[in-house]
Every structure is written in structure tokens, then in C-alpha cells.
Design a protein around this motif. Structure first.
Motif, PDB file in Angstrom:
ATOM      1  N   UNK A  50     -11.169  -5.984   9.008  1.00 63.29           N
ATOM      2  CA  UNK A  50     -10.896  -6.014  10.450  1.00 63.29           C
ATOM      3  C   UNK A  50      -9.385  -5.880  10.668  1.00 63.29           C
ATOM      4  N   UNK A  51      -8.996  -5.012  11.601  1.00 68.88           N
ATOM      5  CA  UNK A  51      -7.570  -4.795  11.856  1.00 68.88           C
ATOM      6  C   UNK A  51      -7.010  -3.558  11.159  1.00 68.88           C
ATOM      7  N   UNK A 110      -2.217   3.751  18.090  1.00 66.25           N
ATOM      8  CA  UNK A 110      -3.126   2.973  17.237  1.00 66.25           C
ATOM      9  C   UNK A 110      -2.461   2.660  15.895  1.00 66.25           C
ATOM     10  N   UNK A 111      -1.823   3.653  15.293  1.00 66.88           N
ATOM     11  CA  UNK A 111      -1.165   3.467  13.985  1.00 66.88           C
ATOM     12  C   UNK A 111      -0.052   2.432  14.091  1.00 66.88           C
ATOM     13  N   UNK A 118       0.106  -1.275  12.237  1.00 65.48           N
ATOM     14  CA  UNK A 118       1.219  -1.672  11.374  1.00 65.48           C
ATOM     15  C   UNK A 118       1.848  -2.985  11.848  1.00 65.48           C
ATOM     16  N   UNK A 119       2.074  -3.066  13.166  1.00 67.15           N
ATOM     17  CA  UNK A 119       2.749  -4.249  13.736  1.00 67.15           C
ATOM     18  C   UNK A 119       1.915  -5.510  13.579  1.00 67.15           C
ATOM     19  N   UNK A 171       9.896   6.824  10.273  1.00 68.00           N
ATOM     20  CA  UNK A 171       8.854   5.965   9.717  1.00 68.00           C
ATOM     21  C   UNK A 171       7.801   5.512  10.689  1.00 68.00           C
ATOM     22  N   UNK A 172       7.908   5.948  11.944  1.00 65.12           N
ATOM     23  CA  UNK A 172       6.909   5.561  12.955  1.00 65.12           C
ATOM     24  C   UNK A 172       6.014   6.742  13.295  1.00 65.12           C
TER      25      UNK A 172
END
Length: 341
Positions: free
Chosen positions: A53-54, A237-238, A242-243, A268-269
């Protein structure tokens, strides 16, 4: 020096899969843990056990064009046309076979569905061809075209949809993003029910994906260029994943190359982006967005086995391929899968 021959392995011909698994998710799955370097043998439908999940799963929604068509001249001569890329309108760059029967000005018919004329013979030997049809070009192509299966698949494909992923929607690829062929709609639902989000990118796979590496020094190889698109929704979403400490898992080397191309351009984002990429990933590359990769077993000495070796580490991958041969996994486009976490 990293040599192309470093990525060679012996593969018995009978392990090259000629037909897709039935059902799609019944193919075998080799699971590799990058930290412990352990290998597990499962089936693809077990993939849900390795997702949390996540996490988010990034898939390539490109759809394969039935790009191999056979035209007939008034003389009765038959020529195979392989559509490579759209130049403008209904004008396409094509590979023709036999080329000597497709000279400038020659006209061909494809039943009563479509006609074409060779406009120009290009320096590289390919042809610039203008097509004409009464209906929409893509629906006409769907009637007369065959899937451009890789040269190592010699059996005829009975159902064209088996060379498409169940989530394909953006027409434009000359070959399937094959890691996605293992998913069924039911498996996608199970993954989402587990709290894993699915994001879509588009990278239109070119025939260059089958082009062999012809230089000894890997770093001297020049990658072909392919068109990609990262939608705003997927980029958000990505970044959210990550956060919040989730993992970004790419389905296939095409999704991986899209992610890493975008990350390379945007510190990198993930950002909404589109363009052409010729990114070449081989051992020594530092991944910016990727936390996991689901992929197939790739050809010896190919840029794809080099990419996978960069993610899991060279020794782990070459050893796992040796194990896959011993365990008689099925290889290449219609073959079994590997998941690396």
C-alpha cells in the motif's frame, strides 16, 4: 572498459517463447531482492504479494500498430511494407522487402482497403510512402495489417490482441512494451484494491529496440530515439508517492526510460513533459526515480539487459539469467517475467 560481450549468455533456442502464456498472468516470475541478492521462483499472479500500500506502478499505455502490410503491384509483384514512423499526414517511412520492387513512383494496392505510392527512396534505403484509403487510416490498417512480431518469433499469432497490453490505448509502437503483457484486468483490480496506485506514461517503442549493439565498448553505442509523454496526473502521483515514502515501480524498460528521462531533465522530480528520448542506461548509471522494475528476460548483449544490470547490479543479473536458463524459464517477448525490488 565495459564490453558488449560481458552481457552475453548461452540460451538454448527452445527456451525462446513462441506463444504467449494462457492466461496472461500464469507466466512464471523470478523475484530478485537487490539487497540480499536472493532469488525466488513464483508465478506472475503472485506479484501482489510484493507490492505494498502506498506504492505506485507506472505502465506504458502505448499500443502497437499492426504495421506489417503486404501490397500488390499491377504486375502482380508482392512487397512487404513495415511502417516505421509517420512523417506527415498519411506519409510514412517504411522498410520494404524486396526493396528493388518498390521504386520511386511505384503504386501498390492492399485489397480494396488501401493504396499507396512510393514517394522517395531515402539514403538509408527506407522508402517514404504515401497511403490513400477511403476510411480512417488506422481502421484501414487494422483490417490489412499484421503485428510486426520480433524476428525470433516464428509462429503466427492467432489473436492480434495478445501482442497488446490490456491497458494499451495510445497507437504508435512498432513493438509491444512486453513486460505489460502479463497483466490481466482482474490482476490490475487486485493491485489497486491493495492500495497501489497505477500511473500511465506513453513511450512509443521503435524497431530500434531490436537493433543489436555493434560496438565492443558499450559506452560508444548510440541509442535510437523514441517519443515519450509524461502526463501531469502521473507526474503528481510519482512525486506524492516519493514524498510519502512509497516506491515507484516501473513496468518495463520503456516506462523506466521515460521516468529517468524526465527525472534527468527536472532535477530528479517528475514533471509533465513530452519529447524524444535516446537515454542509454547501463551499469554505473544512478537512478533518480526508480525503486522497482518488472521486466522480461532480454536478448544477450542487448541494451535492455544492460539497463537491468544497471538497476540490480551486473553480477546479480548475469547469475539470475544463468539460473533462468537452468530452470527453463521462457525468454523474450512472450516469455516469463522478472521483478526486481
Amino acid at each position: 572498459m565495459l564490453k558488449t560481450s560481458d552481457f552475453y549468455y548461452e540460451l538454448p533456442k527452445e527456451l525462446i517463447a513462441q506463444t504467449p502464456a494462457q492466461p496472461r498472468d500464469s507466466s512464471r516470475l523470478m523475484v530478485i531482492d537487490r539487497k540480499s541478492k536472493t532469488v525466488e521462483h513464483r508465478h506472475f499472479y503472485d506479484i501482489t504479494e510484493y507490492l505494498k500500500e502506498g506504492d505506485c506502478l507506472i505502465v506504458n499505455d502505448s499500443r502497437v500498430l499492426p504495421a506489417r502490410i503486404y501490397g500488390t503491384k499491377k504486375t502482380g509483384a508482392k512487397v512487404e511494407f513495415l511502417l516505421l514512423s509517420q512523417s506527415y499526414g498519411n506519409v510514412w517511412e517504411c522498410l520494404t522487402k524486396p526493396g528493388k520492387k518498390a521504386r520511386e513512383g511505384d503504386e501498390f494496392s492492399f485489397g480494396d482497403v488501401m493504396k499507396c505510392r512510393v514517394k522517395e527512396v531515402l539514403e538509408n534505403g527506407n522508402r517514404l510512402v504515401e497511403f490513400e484509403c477511403k476510411e480512417n487510416f488506422y481502421s484501414a490498417l487494422d483490417k490489412v495489417g499484421q503485428m510486426p512480431l520480433p524476428p525470433y518469433i516464428t509462429k503466427k499469432l492467432e489473436d492480434k490482441e495478445r501482442y497488446q497490453t490490456v491497458y494499451s490505448r495510445e497507437l504508435g509502437s512498432a513493438a509491444a512494451p512486453t513486460a505489460g503483457l502479463h497483466f490481466t484486468p482482474e490482476l490490475m483490480r487486485k493491485i489497486e484494491d491493495k492500495g497501489v496506485k497505477i500511473g500511465y506514461v506513453t513511450l512509443h517503442v521503435g524497431l530500434g529496440t531490436f537493433r543489436p549493439v555493434k560496438v565492443d565498448d558499450v559506452t560508444k553505442h548510440k541509442m535510437h530515439s523514441e517519443h515519450y509523454e509524461m502526463p501531469e496526473e502521473t507526474a503528481q502521483l510519482i512525486n506524492r508517492t516519493k514524498e510519502s515514502g512509497g516506491r515507484v515501480i516501473a513496468v518495463g524498460t520503456t516506462s523506466c526510460r521515460t521516468l529517468e528521462t524526465v527525472a534527468g531533465k527536472h532535477n530528479g522530480r517528475a514533471e509533465a513533459d513530452e519529447g524524444f528520448t535516446d537515454i542509454f542506461i547501463y551499469p554505473g548509471y544512478e537512478f533518480r526515480l526508480l525503486d522497482g522494475l518488472i521486466t522480461n528476460f532480454h536478448l544477450p548483449e542487448s541494451t535492455l539487459i544492460m539497463l537491468v544490470s544497471a538497476f540490480a547490479d551486473y553480477d546479480t543479473i548475469m547469475e539470475s539469467y544463468k539460473i533462468a536458463v537452468e530452470e527453463k524459464y521462457r525468454f523474450f517477448s512472450f516469455g516469463d517475467a522478472m521483478a526486481i525490488f
